[in-house]
Scaffold this motif. Structure first.
Motif, short mmCIF file in Angstrom:
data_model
loop_
_atom_site.label_atom_id
_atom_site.label_comp_id
_atom_site.label_asym_id
_atom_site.label_seq_id
_atom_site.Cartn_x
_atom_site.Cartn_y
_atom_site.Cartn_z
N SER A 91 -8.09 -7.39 -6.29
CA SER A 91 -6.68 -7.02 -6.19
C SER A 91 -5.78 -8.22 -5.90
N GLY A 92 -6.27 -9.15 -5.06
CA GLY A 92 -5.42 -10.27 -4.65
C GLY A 92 -4.29 -9.84 -3.74
N SER A 93 -4.34 -8.60 -3.26
CA SER A 93 -3.30 -8.06 -2.39
C SER A 93 -3.93 -7.48 -1.14
N ARG A 94 -3.10 -7.15 -0.16
CA ARG A 94 -3.59 -6.50 1.05
C ARG A 94 -4.32 -5.21 0.69
N TYR A 243 -11.35 -7.64 0.03
CA TYR A 243 -9.92 -7.60 -0.27
C TYR A 243 -9.45 -8.97 -0.77
N ASP A 244 -8.32 -9.45 -0.22
CA ASP A 244 -7.82 -10.75 -0.68
C ASP A 244 -8.54 -11.91 0.01
N ALA A 285 -7.12 -11.70 7.03
CA ALA A 285 -7.31 -10.85 5.85
C ALA A 285 -7.88 -9.48 6.22
#
Length: 315
Positions: A91-94, A243-244, A285
């Motif tokens: 995702s590269g997001s939270r 996650y990220d 993160a």
């Protein structure tokens, strides 16, 4: 090659002595009360034995590590149809971000971010009452760990239900796009409760053993999934399990892994071992700070990175 028992004992002693312990997850009030001065490591081997160190008798909320097991169950129910509703990309997001859902018409990037795990939970719930679906998830983990003392921490589940506004937003947004079929409150009730499953590090390591041994649990001899499915679940864990912070984990540890905001990480050494670590304090993160460092130490000293060799320890 050093003895695994010596390495595990050394890592447990090192982590107990470190002053940098991260921050517990206060946005779930019950998790915010957990003592950060705890650490556990357990390594489940192919012969069924477990090498462990630290607070391995302590039960903790596995949180998002449960998503590995709900993904396994959902794939058993729906097969590759699952991927029509959930992607397989980082995702590269939270972990609780809603931004990509809006851009991508309600399809979550992967099954390990919150939105993706809610969609997976919805698939398990279909055709069942919430209590039945939750019972199936709990029994699956009791079966994998070969231990009926695995339980749902109702205080943690209630704490998540009281404060789960972001997850309600994600579920309602996906419902609007037709990605979620069942009533949102039913889906979230099951989701909050499976994240609140409580286990010890020993139980968690045993539960992941089938992913280290081509879909078969070596301690019981039971075939859980096909070798191909185990490989694919590991692939998603490697690219999306933190996650990220997934790239950083792959870079430093070099194993498929899945973290949870309760401070647990499940990591898989294909063909060798399933490893569970637990340290409640998190990094920026949302992953266990000392858990990642401990796994980095373990792969470096044992030469267990899937990318070969042993890494220089830098943390």
């Amino acid at each position: 090659m050093p003895q695994l028992s010596d390495v595990v004992a050394e890592i447990a002693a090192e982590m107990a002595a470190r002053p940098d312990r991260g921050q517990v997850a206060t946005y779930i009030p019950e998790l915010g009360r957990v003592d950060p001065n705890q650490f556990a490591i357990a390594v489940a081997l192919a012969d069924g034995s477990v090498v462990e160190g630290g607070d391995c008798e302590t039960f903790f909320s596995i949180q998002s590590v449960s998503k590995v097991f709900t993904l396994t169950l959902a794939l058993g129910l729906a097969g590759d149809r699952l991927w029509n509703r959930v992607g397989r990309e980082p995702s590269g997001s939270r972990f609780n971000s809603i931004v990509q859902l809006e851009q991508e018409r309600g399809i979550p990037r992967n099954p390990f971010i919150n939105a993706g795990a809610i969609a997976v939970t919805d698939m398990i719930l279909s055709g069942h009452q919430p209590r039945e679906a939750l019972g199936e998830i709990l029994r699956f983990l009791q079966f994998l760990s070969n231990d009926d003392s695995v339980f749902i921490d109702k205080a943690v589940a209630a704490s998540e239900e009281r404060t789960g506004y972001n997850n309600r937003a994600l579920a309602n947004f996906m419902k609007g796009f037709g990605v979620v079929d069942n009533p949102v409150e039913f889906v979230l009730g099951v989701y909050f409760h499976h994240c609140a499953i409580a286990m010890t590090a020993r139980q968690l390591a045993r539960s992941g053993s089938f992913l280290a041994h081509q879909g078969r649990n070596p301690a019981t001899g039971h075939s859980v999934v096909t070798a191909e499915r185990a490989r694919r679940i590991n692939a998603v864990m490697l690219t999306c399990g933190h996650y990220d912070g997934s790239g950083e984990f792959a870079y430093r540890v070099g194993l498929p892994g899945k973290s949870g905001v309760g401070g647990a990480i499940l990591a898989i050494v294909p063909g060798k071992a399933s490893v569970a670590v637990w340290a409640p304090g998190l990094d920026a993160a949302g992953n266990s700070h000392l858990g990642r460092i401990a796994l980095e130490r373990l792969t470096a000293r044992m030469g267990w990175s899937i990318f070969g060799g042993s890494a220089a320890e830098t943390s």
